[in-house]
Write a protein that holds these residues in place. Structure first.
Motif, short mmCIF file in Angstrom:
data_model
loop_
_atom_site.label_atom_id
_atom_site.label_comp_id
_atom_site.label_asym_id
_atom_site.label_seq_id
_atom_site.Cartn_x
_atom_site.Cartn_y
_atom_site.Cartn_z
N ASN A 275 3.89 7.98 3.15
CA ASN A 275 3.06 8.08 2.37
C ASN A 275 2.39 9.60 2.84
N ALA A 534 -9.65 -1.29 3.93
CA ALA A 534 -9.05 -2.66 3.13
C ALA A 534 -10.73 -3.06 2.86
N GLU A 572 -4.40 -11.27 3.05
CA GLU A 572 -3.07 -10.39 3.26
C GLU A 572 -2.05 -10.66 4.86
N GLU A 578 3.52 -2.84 2.29
CA GLU A 578 2.44 -2.71 0.75
C GLU A 578 0.52 -2.45 1.26
N PHE A 579 0.64 -3.59 1.98
CA PHE A 579 -0.68 -3.69 2.73
C PHE A 579 -0.83 -2.16 2.84
N TRP A 580 -0.12 -2.02 3.32
CA TRP A 580 -1.44 -0.49 4.36
C TRP A 580 -1.02 0.46 3.74
N ALA A 581 0.24 0.29 2.33
CA ALA A 581 0.00 1.88 1.49
C ALA A 581 -1.24 1.74 1.00
N THR A 582 -1.15 0.58 0.09
CA THR A 582 -2.25 0.65 -0.80
C THR A 582 -3.62 0.84 -0.05
N ALA A 583 -4.24 0.50 1.15
CA ALA A 583 -5.01 0.96 2.12
C ALA A 583 -4.80 2.27 2.13
N LYS A 585 -3.78 4.79 -0.04
CA LYS A 585 -3.88 5.37 -1.25
C LYS A 585 -5.39 5.00 -1.73
N ALA A 586 -6.34 4.37 -0.95
CA ALA A 586 -7.64 4.46 -1.17
C ALA A 586 -8.17 6.15 -1.10
N GLU A 588 -7.32 8.71 -2.47
CA GLU A 588 -6.42 8.59 -3.41
C GLU A 588 -7.79 10.11 -4.61
#
Length: 598
Positions: A275, A534, A572, A578-583, A585-586, A588
């Protein structure tokens, strides 16, 4: 910027720790430490299968470590406050010798623990005096199973005093005295202390940043051979010890120190590289706002949107802003921060002779914290203040715990500091009276922060990893260090840097590469930033009801691995990219808002 007469003191007090350097209580404290460590070493050497005696020595070590840490923090504060104080430096060298004796003691104790079979070790952990120390004692045993003989560890500790740690002291002494001649854009010339250079490169005036960058490079280039020798000496010593201890990779120790697994680290880095265009988009927008095709290294910490008020922040304004952001969102943190100011636990006054950088330290013995920084009137400095206050609050929350359960890894420490930053920035953005100009400015600041954690610090990790890989085959030259740094910057920054926009000497002036107590002083920052994202996402959803849960998270940090803490508090899995990717993307929504700025 120093206030003429600040309401909030910008000079700290250490009087509650000792009546003064070299005073009777200070000297007596030193003498007692020396006698105690010798007695404990003898007791540890005599340990056998008597579990009650092993438990007694473990508890005595905990008490000794509290007192040694107290004195070490005190000297660290004095040394940072005045890099030219030769008497303090002499005692720092002396305490390195005492640290070596403590290391010998711990190595002997770890060897005794490593000799216990699983059933016997389980009986030891059931001793009532070790309640809530189980995690630390297990880690001692694990280290004991991976160390050299006690005699070899003792020799290594002795040699490190005048080897490994001497390189670090050389770096601190040399850089603390550095200054450079700089011609300012208006034509006047000043002798500038190196501690001020970073603030100058955070100024909105690009010509000023450029002048500070190029003039400030001279001392680093002049001392490049010495600094490269120090870096090679530090890394070479570590690699030799890793080999003797049978550790297969140089990341094993920093990962153990961070209480996290390689799988979690790799998952985090995979998410960042996958990302990477998100933080790069912020840099492209910054270049567009600046009116250049890309950025130079001296642009990376500079605001592209000026603060609505053109005058620098005063110290009082910065303190009041932080306190007003903390108090509504997190009343206990706000009250604690106000107490730090009142009790003079923060050093921020700009003066020649101060060491560059910022840190939070404290004393388990006194249950007090201290913040060190140099305030030059920038928003960056104010964010640093909130960052260090987050660290201090973490230690405060852990005060009820015994010391073995209050010693947390850097990975989880950085989570609390980043959480403090986020409360500040969120509080500023949520002000109903905020203007569009101020909102744009704060978005710019948020993107600066995201870039630092998601590109700059991973770049430092990539450089250090490449350096250690090559150092295993022999010393790395100055020219090669410059090449490795340039390669790391190109890999992470991509097209966001100008063709001539790298900084090949960053390896020399980034103090973190020269810290001798820990290696890879970088990925824990990224870990903390993303984990705080997160946690903060939960906070935004749950509001004040989340804060007891957050404090439970902080309270666990000295008693479990990162994976265990996160699993129990957030449910988590840190080994899942995916956990790190979601964090990640916060960022964005803020990024989209930033890109929309005209």
């Amino acid at each position: 910027m120093a206030d003429a007469s600040p309401l909030h003191p910008d000079r700290w007090s250490l009087d509650s720790w000792f009546s003064g350097f070299g005073k009777a209580d200070y000297s007596d404290f030193k003498t007692k430490l020396v006698s105690d460590v010798e007695a404990l070493k003898n007791q540890a050497s005599a340990l056998g299968s008597d579990l009650a005696e092993i438990a007694r020595v473990i508890n005595a070590l905990e008490s000794f470590s509290d007192r040694l840490g107290h004195l070490s923090s005190y000297l660290g504060c004095l040394s940072a406050d005045d890099a030219n104080d030769e008497a303090v430096k002499a005692d720092e060298a002396w305490i390195s010798t005492l640290d070596a004796e403590s290391t010998k003691l711990q190595a002997t104790l770890r060897s005794a623990l490593a000799k216990l079979d699983d059933a016997t070790f389980a009986r030891l952990l059931s001793d009532a005096s070790l309640k809530n120390a189980e995690h630390s004692v297990k880690r001692m045993r694990e280290e004991g199973q991976k160390q050299m003989t006690a005699e070899m560890e003792s020799l290594a500790a002795d040699l490190n005093v005048n080897g490994l740690h001497a390189w670090g002291r050389l770096y601190d002494t040399l850089t603390g005295k550095m200054e450079f001649e700089m011609t300012f854009p208006d034509g006047h010339t000043e002798t500038v202390p190196m501690a001020r250079r970073r603030a100058l490169m955070s100024e909105p005036d690009r010509k000023l940043r450029e002048a500070a960058f190029h003039a400030g490079q001279k001392p680093w280039n002049d001392h490049a051979v010495t600094l490269a020798a120090a870096l090679n000496g530090i890394a070479g010593t570590r690699l030799s010890l890793y080999d003797r201890r049978g550790l297969p990779h140089f990341l094993n120790t920093p990962l153990f120190d961070g209480a996290m697994s390689r799988k979690s680290l790799d998952a985090m880095l995979e998410a960042i590289h996958t990302n990477i265009d998100l933080p790069r988009r912020a840099l492209r927008k910054a270049a567009k706002l600046q009116g250049t095709s890309a950025l130079h290294y001296f642009d990376l910490e500079a605001p592209q949107i000026a603060a609505p008020e053109e005058k620098p922040l005063t110290w009082d304004e910065a303190c009041d802003t932080v306190e007003k952001a903390f108090s509504p969102a997190y009343p206990r943190l706000g009250s604690y921060f106000g107490g730090m100011l009142k009790d003079r636990w923060i050093e921020a006054q700009p003066r020649a002779g101060k060491r560059p950088g910022a840190f939070c330290t404290g004393s388990q013995l006194k249950h007090e914290e201290r913040i060190y920084m140099t305030f030059h009137g920038t928003v960056h400095d104010m964010v640093t203040l909130a960052h260090e206050a987050g660290h201090a609050w973490h230690s405060c929350v852990l005060r009820p715990a015994r010391s073995f359960a209050a010693s947390y890894p850097m990975t989880l420490a950085e989570t609390a500091s980043n959480f403090g930053e986020m409360i500040l920035l969120s509080g500023l953005m949520g002000d109903p009276n905020i203007t569009e100009a101020t909102k744009a400015y704060l978005l710019d600041q948020e993107m600066l922060r995201a870039h630092a954690y998601l590109i700059n610090i991973p770049m430092r990790y990539e450089f250090e990893k490449a350096f250690y890989t090559e150092r295993a085959a022999g010393e790395v030259s100055v020219s090669r260090l410059r090449e490795l740094m340039t390669e790391a910057q190109r890999n992470l920054y991509g097209d966001t840097l100008l063709d001539d926009g790298t900084d090949p000497m960053f390896w020399a002036y980034k103090m973190h590469f020269f810290i001798t107590g820990v290696s890879f002083y970088n990925f824990p920052y990224v870990f903390g930033y993303l984990l705080s994202q997160a946690l903060f996402a939960r906070f935004k959803v749950e509001g004040a009801s989340f804060l007891p849960r957050y404090e439970a998270f902080l309270s666990m940090t000295g008693s479990a691995t990162c994976e265990e803490v996160v699993k129990q508090t957030l449910g988590e899995d840190l080994t899942n990219p995916e956990f790190w990717a979601t964090a990640l993307k916060a960022m964005e929504p803020s990024l989209v808002g930033y890109e929309a700025i005209k």
